[in-house]
Design an enzyme around this catalytic site. Sequence first.
Site, PDB file in Angstrom:
ATOM      1  N   ASP A  50     -12.485  -9.006   4.291  1.00  0.00           N
ATOM      2  CA  ASP A  50     -13.750  -8.981   3.534  1.00  0.00           C
ATOM      3  C   ASP A  50     -14.298 -10.398   3.395  1.00  0.00           C
ATOM      4  OD1 ASP A  50     -13.500  -6.226   3.100  1.00  0.00           O
ATOM      5  OD2 ASP A  50     -14.255  -6.375   1.042  1.00  0.00           O
ATOM      6  N   TYR A  93       0.831  -1.211   0.000  1.00  0.00           N
ATOM      7  CA  TYR A  93       0.000   0.000   0.000  1.00  0.00           C
ATOM      8  C   TYR A  93       0.868   1.265   0.000  1.00  0.00           C
ATOM      9  CZ  TYR A  93      -4.707  -1.870   0.963  1.00  0.00           C
ATOM     10  OH  TYR A  93      -5.930  -2.480   0.884  1.00  0.00           O
ATOM     11  N   ASP A  96      -6.486  -6.954   4.164  1.00  0.00           N
ATOM     12  CA  ASP A  96      -7.607  -6.294   3.485  1.00  0.00           C
ATOM     13  C   ASP A  96      -8.513  -7.344   2.841  1.00  0.00           C
ATOM     14  OD1 ASP A  96      -9.080  -4.089   2.393  1.00  0.00           O
ATOM     15  OD2 ASP A  96      -8.118  -4.501   0.468  1.00  0.00           O
ATOM     16  N   LYS A 146       2.941 -15.333   2.619  1.00  0.00           N
ATOM     17  CA  LYS A 146       3.236 -16.060   1.382  1.00  0.00           C
ATOM     18  C   LYS A 146       4.747 -16.297   1.374  1.00  0.00           C
ATOM     19  CE  LYS A 146       1.911 -17.737  -2.637  1.00  0.00           C
ATOM     20  NZ  LYS A 146       1.048 -18.920  -2.758  1.00  0.00           N
ATOM     21  N   ASP A 160      -2.999 -18.232   0.328  1.00  0.00           N
ATOM     22  CA  ASP A 160      -3.950 -18.919  -0.573  1.00  0.00           C
ATOM     23  C   ASP A 160      -4.688 -20.022   0.185  1.00  0.00           C
ATOM     24  OD1 ASP A 160      -1.476 -20.167  -0.394  1.00  0.00           O
ATOM     25  OD2 ASP A 160      -1.401 -20.794  -2.493  1.00  0.00           O
TER      26      ASP A 160
HETATM   27  C1  IPM Z   1     -10.350  -0.937   4.124  1.00  0.00           C
HETATM   28  C2  IPM Z   1     -10.586  -0.297   2.786  1.00  0.00           C
HETATM   29  C3  IPM Z   1      -9.384   0.581   2.459  1.00  0.00           C
HETATM   30  C4  IPM Z   1      -8.163  -0.321   2.381  1.00  0.00           C
HETATM   31  C5  IPM Z   1      -9.527   1.428   1.190  1.00  0.00           C
HETATM   32  C6  IPM Z   1     -10.775   2.286   1.228  1.00  0.00           C
HETATM   33  C7  IPM Z   1      -8.316   2.276   0.939  1.00  0.00           C
HETATM   34  O1  IPM Z   1     -10.823  -1.261   1.813  1.00  0.00           O
HETATM   35  O2  IPM Z   1     -10.210  -0.207   5.112  1.00  0.00           O
HETATM   36  O3  IPM Z   1     -10.325  -2.169   4.194  1.00  0.00           O
HETATM   37  O4  IPM Z   1      -7.900  -0.941   1.326  1.00  0.00           O
HETATM   38  O5  IPM Z   1      -7.450  -0.417   3.372  1.00  0.00           O
HETATM   39 MN    MN Z   2     -10.915  -3.307   2.552  1.00  0.00          MN
END
Ligand code: IPM
Ligand code: MN
Length: 373
Positions: free
Chosen positions: A249, A142, A245, A189, A221
Amino acid sequence: MKYTIAVIPGDGIGPEVINQAKRALDAVAELYDHIFLYKEAQMGACAIDAFGVPLPEETITICKNADAILFGAIGDPKYDNDPTAKIRPEQGLLQLREDLGLFCNVRPVKAYDSLIKNSPLKREIIKGTDIVIYRELTGGIYFGNKKLSADGQTATDTCSYSVNEISRITHLAFKAAQTRRKKVTLIDKANVLETSRLWRKTVTEISKKYKDVALEYLFVDNAAMQIILNPKQFDVILTENLFGDIISDEASVIGGSIGLLASSSIGKENALFEPIHGSFPQAKGKDIANPLASILSAAMLLEHLGLDEEAGAIERAVEKSLVLNITTEDIKGKNKYPASTSKVGDFIVDYILNQEDSNLNFMNIHAGQSTII
Ligand code: IPM
Ligand code: MN
């Protein structure tokens, strides 16, 4: 006590859900005799529109001077669909994380019993899941050098980590494990990436200081598969920025909706609390977005301030709203009389202030909104 809270509503559904989180905090303030002084600040696409930059100086100052920061959401489709845009809303959040040194992102994921039926995953797989993800937040790909070659044919993102960056979050993850089920799983990884090998070496070394905590390793993975196959095997997950990240999710599916996941981003001096969901622009202004992730982020904020009982009051109200099925359409489905964002907020406030007794009143008042009466 009196606390100053920087509030950044941000983009999309951010303002709506933050509004409900503030109402929950106000209810807590009333009940426990605190004063929360809100200082509103701008960040994201709305800040680009108003000031030409995603993170105005004033926002940084407000955040630095606050006891804690509450943030809504960031992002706007007009930038998502334009890869050539030089200024992007997300840069605001990334810069804030960097400027305030918010290196440790904590994302709890649990399967609420009352929501297990809503998850696309099988009951026996997810029941009892209780994971907390420690995601490194100010390093890795990042924040490494980014480059697009002059001819536009080659792009580069550099992933870099130092021992110091790895160590500081590792200690926090192990300390958290000591208060939980005493297991840390490092996701990396290491069979391919040099940075991952440094993570393994550093984390293994540090783990020797926490003899009561077991350390396991998983390639990312495989971890992506294991989280869906057998999420109960995880207690604390420790991982770098990009993997965290993605994995978080994915893990949100276990909870039944991404609209439920709260997070904290902790630095040495400052801490920010935000839902992990995005700005959900399709729902903006419709009063349908799930405010619970934002409300639970407010609970994490209270815990950070040492107000555990107050945080518990919010958490109990959230759990009750799930049990009573007073939930938005992401959880309930469009055809089952979902409650609006503000109705969910009404219930949370009502429950915090009146606890058990109020449920019946609430159910009567809003009878038409609910399927279980
Ligand atoms: C998160 C979001 C952020 C990230 C974005 C909005 C930059 O997806 O906080 O998970 O990738 O960290
Ligand atoms: Mn995110």
